[in-house]
Design an enzyme around this catalytic site. Structure first.
Site, mmCIF file in Angstrom:
data_model
loop_
_atom_site.group_PDB
_atom_site.id
_atom_site.type_symbol
_atom_site.label_atom_id
_atom_site.label_comp_id
_atom_site.label_asym_id
_atom_site.label_seq_id
_atom_site.Cartn_x
_atom_site.Cartn_y
_atom_site.Cartn_z
ATOM 1 N N GLU A 181 39.045 25.194 -59.818
ATOM 2 C CA GLU A 181 38.095 24.001 -59.907
ATOM 3 C C GLU A 181 37.176 23.532 -61.015
ATOM 4 O O GLU A 181 37.054 24.665 -61.694
ATOM 5 C CB GLU A 181 37.003 24.034 -58.603
ATOM 6 C CG GLU A 181 36.163 22.749 -58.394
ATOM 7 C CD GLU A 181 35.337 22.752 -57.235
ATOM 8 O OE1 GLU A 181 35.855 23.387 -56.275
ATOM 9 O OE2 GLU A 181 34.172 22.294 -57.327
ATOM 10 N N ASP A 196 34.341 21.196 -62.566
ATOM 11 C CA ASP A 196 33.371 20.484 -61.971
ATOM 12 C C ASP A 196 32.425 19.619 -62.975
ATOM 13 O O ASP A 196 31.967 20.255 -63.723
ATOM 14 C CB ASP A 196 32.229 21.220 -61.296
ATOM 15 C CG ASP A 196 32.802 21.518 -59.672
ATOM 16 O OD1 ASP A 196 33.506 20.841 -59.360
ATOM 17 O OD2 ASP A 196 32.194 22.474 -59.303
ATOM 18 N N GLU A 227 28.885 17.429 -62.018
ATOM 19 C CA GLU A 227 28.165 17.088 -60.960
ATOM 20 C C GLU A 227 26.881 16.300 -61.650
ATOM 21 O O GLU A 227 26.135 16.858 -62.549
ATOM 22 C CB GLU A 227 27.607 18.016 -60.003
ATOM 23 C CG GLU A 227 28.783 18.612 -59.264
ATOM 24 C CD GLU A 227 28.247 19.734 -57.938
ATOM 25 O OE1 GLU A 227 27.114 19.747 -57.920
ATOM 26 O OE2 GLU A 227 29.129 20.276 -57.424
#
Ligand SMILES: *[C@@H]1O[C@H](CO)[C@@H](O)[C@H](O)[C@H]1NC(C)=O
Length: 280
Positions: free
Chosen positions: A96, A98, A100
């Site tokens: 993953e 990411d 955010e």
């Protein structure tokens, strides 16, 4: 038909063919109508209210790519909300990459949180403030993922580079195809000032907007990559690295806007910092 008319028709076709279209590339996967594709596929909005958030994913899976998205984050009092934008593979030992975006009270800064997981293991967080208000306009958030490195960029300025240091025994995501995901949800138990500031539901629904999805990427389908290894020149991003100017920009961001770096968090790693932290 005149040549110039023919040329301009051809040209507009080429532009159309390469322009992003959410109807073609993306599916809204949850939120019961709270995620919407609008303007013939040129605009996508996610909303969050007291009952649910919403999210979408790319139809394709990719094994390496340069993925750009224009995002306009939730304006006003967005405290407690989190907008995510990430690449992720499937299964229990997933990879993953990411982004955010942690909302805040009006006028207080969003936090851009980044992380990299390999085979289900993350713990490589870096967090940043931005040098502009991300709720006033659309800005480009990009993930470059090639076999040598991962580069997180904002409006073309790199904010983080995660290098492939497998030679030092650091795991790097490079064998599991990933999809692009995004969501808007409530995380007021941790997002804003560590959970102190809660979501103000009187301001709901909260909306994040998306435009210009662009995936220069190797599409993975039925166990095969769309990128031919015989003509890698077609995909210059596959071997892209930071030039001197970009390295200077990266340093500028890290010096002035980085607010958390796992690599300096000695309290968290009493046994010693992760190996890759000795490299930079
Ligand atoms: C919100 O604003 C406060 C005060 O400026 C700041 O400490 C915090 O890092 C900001 N961002 C988030 C997501 O809490």
């Amino acid at each position: 038909m005149t040549t110039s008319l023919l040329l301009s028709l051809l040209f507009s076709f080429v532009i159309l063919a390469s322009a992003a279209n959410f109807n073609q590339d993306i599916e809204v996967t949850w939120g019961d109508g709270r995620g919407k594709i609008l303007e013939n596929g040129n605009l996508l909005t996610l909303t969050l209210d007291k009952f649910s958030g919403s999210g979408f994913q790319s139809k394709n899976q990719y094994l390496f790519g340069k993925i750009d998205m224009n995002i306009k984050l939730v304006p006003g009092n967005s405290a407690g909300t989190v907008t995510t934008y990430y690449l992720r593979s499937e299964g229990s030992t997933w990879d993953e990459i990411d982004f955010e975006f942690l909302g805040n009270l009006s006028g207080d800064p969003y936090i851009v949180h980044t992380n990299v997981y390999t085979q289900g293991k993350g713990d490589k967080e870096q967090q940043f403030y931005l040098w502009f208000d991300p709720t006033k306009d659309f800005h480009t958030y990009s993930l470059l993922w090639n076999p040598q490195r991962i580069i997180f960029s904002v409006d073309g300025t790199p904010i983080r580079e995660f290098k492939n240091l497998e030679s030092m025994g650091v795991a790097f995501p490079k064998s599991q195809p990933m999809r692009v995901y995004s969501s808007l949800w409530n995380a007021d138990n941790w997002a804003t000032r560590g959970g102190v500031v809660k979501t103000d539901w009187s301001k709901a629904p909260f909306t994040a907007a998306y435009r210009n999805y662009k995936a220069d990427a190797c599409v993975w389908s039925s166990g095969k990559s769309s990128c031919s290894s015989t003509s890698p020149s077609q995909n210059s991003w596959l071997s892209q690295e930071l030039d001197i100017t970009s390295q200077q920009r990266l340093k500028w961001v890290q010096k002035n806007y980085m607010i958390y770096n796992y690599c300096t968090d000695t309290k968290r790693f009493p046994q010693g910092l992760p190996k890759e932290c000795s490299v930079h």
